[in-house]
Design a protein around this motif. Sequence first.
Motif, mmCIF file in Angstrom:
data_model
loop_
_atom_site.group_PDB
_atom_site.id
_atom_site.type_symbol
_atom_site.label_atom_id
_atom_site.label_comp_id
_atom_site.label_asym_id
_atom_site.label_seq_id
_atom_site.Cartn_x
_atom_site.Cartn_y
_atom_site.Cartn_z
ATOM 1 N N ALA A 1 8.859 44.247 1.739
ATOM 2 C CA ALA A 1 9.294 43.785 0.356
ATOM 3 C C ALA A 1 8.239 43.817 -0.807
ATOM 4 C CB ALA A 1 10.015 42.528 0.611
ATOM 5 N N SER B 1 15.077 41.927 -0.931
ATOM 6 C CA SER B 1 14.819 40.777 -0.278
ATOM 7 C C SER B 1 14.214 41.518 0.910
ATOM 8 C CB SER B 1 15.887 40.200 0.101
ATOM 9 O OG SER B 1 16.850 40.908 1.137
ATOM 10 N N GLU B 2 13.547 40.421 1.801
ATOM 11 C CA GLU B 2 13.100 40.901 3.209
ATOM 12 C C GLU B 2 14.246 41.578 3.978
ATOM 13 O OE1 GLU B 2 12.850 37.817 2.000
ATOM 14 O OE2 GLU B 2 10.818 37.322 2.057
ATOM 15 N N ALA C 1 14.532 45.203 2.557
ATOM 16 C CA ALA C 1 13.501 45.846 2.880
ATOM 17 C C ALA C 1 13.261 46.434 4.226
ATOM 18 C CB ALA C 1 12.139 45.457 2.250
ATOM 19 N N PRO D 1 16.231 40.888 -4.319
ATOM 20 C CA PRO D 1 15.063 40.303 -3.959
ATOM 21 C C PRO D 1 15.108 38.785 -3.777
ATOM 22 C CG PRO D 1 14.980 40.528 -6.198
ATOM 23 C CD PRO D 1 16.079 41.263 -5.801
#
Length: 391
Positions: free
Chosen positions: A339, A350-351, A354, A387
Motif C-alpha cells: 500500500a 488500503s492494505e 493493495a 486507503p
Amino acid sequence: MEYLNPARAPYTAHDRALIGTEHARQARAHFARHPSYRPTPVRTIPDLAGTEAVHVKDESGRMGLGSFKALGGAYAVHLLAEHEGGGTPFVCASAGNHGISVASGAAEVGVDCVVYLSEGVPEAFAQRLRGLGAEVRRSGEDYEASMAAAIQAAERNGWRLVADSSWNGYTGIPLDVMRGYTVLFDELADPGALPAVPAQTARTGGPAAPPGARAGLEAYSGRLNGSSAVTGGHSTPHGAAGAPTHVFLQAGVGGLAAAGAAYVRDRWGEQPKIVVVEPEGAPCLLESARAGEPVRVQGGRTILGRLDCPEPSVIAFQLLHHLADLYMTITDDQAADAARLLAGHGVHLSECGAAGAAGLLALTPASRDALGLDDASRPLVVGTEGPVEPK
C-alpha cells in the motif's frame, strides 16, 4: 506460502453458464443507467516488481462508495426488486463494503435494509451505513457470528438475505453479486483501457525453478497447451492487445477472484496466469485447493479484515479450483508495504486494496519462473478499496 494448482484445467461451457462476458455485458448495461456509474481508471506503473509494467485497476472511487463491492450487492438488490418487487426488507452481514453496497441498492429501490456487523468492524462503516438509511445491528466477535445473526433474522422475519458468499442451497443471489463484479473487468476490455501487450519473447535470464518445480511446470504446461478453451467465446491469444499477461486477485471467500478468473478466461483465454492472493491468517481457498474440496481453516489474526474469511464460497471454489494457476498467502506487513509503495506512485489504497499487488511483490523466484513472470510481463492487479476507513 505458495501452491501451484495441479487441478488447473480449461474454462468450460458450464463455467460460462455461471460467469462469462455475457453476464458482464448485462450487468454493465444495467449500471450504465445509474447516474454515478463510470469506468474506474487504470494506473500503469512501469518497471514495478521486475515487470515491464503493472496495471492497477483503481476501485477506490467506484460510484462514490469507495470499493469494487459497489458493483455486487447493489446489483443483486436491484435484480431482486425488479423480479420480486419492493416491500420485503433486505438483510445482510458485512465487514463493511458489502453492506454499503446492499444498503445503497436498497435505498435506490426504496426498500428497508438491515446490516449486521461484528464488534470488530470500525464504527466509520456503521456511520456510512446509517447515512444510507440502513439499520445497523452489532452481533458477535467476528464476521461469521454476524452472518449467523443475519441468516436467523432473515428466517425469523421473512426478509431477503443478500450474502456475498454461497453455500449448498444458497447460490442464486451470491452468483448475481459475483456477476456484478465482472463489470470492472469488462471495462478493461474497452478500446484503450490497457496498452497493447507485446508478444512474449524468449527469456534471457532470471531465477530458475528447482528441478521438482520445473518438472511439475512442464507437465502442467503440457496439459494446458494440449487443450483448448470452450469455443464461441471472446478469447484472444496471449500477447493480443488489451490482454494482461498475469492477473493477481485478492480473496476472502473468493467472490471477486472467481468472477475475475471466469471473465478473464472467457475474454482472453487460457494464457493469462491467474494468482489468488489470501492473508496468511485465512488461507481458506489455498487449503481448499490442496484438499480438493471446500474446507474450513483455523487461521490467525490479520489486519486484512475484509479478507479474513475461514471458509470459501462454494461457487468461488468450484470456479477457482480449475481456473486459478497459483494460490499464495501474504503477511500483514507485506500488504502494508505494498500500500505504501503504490501510494508513492499515486495509487492510494488500503492494505486490503493493495493485497493483490502485495502478492505480485512477494512472489518467490521459483513461482515467478513457473508463471513466466519476467521483465516483458504486464500483470494486472485490482486495487479493491481506498486507503482509509470511510469517513
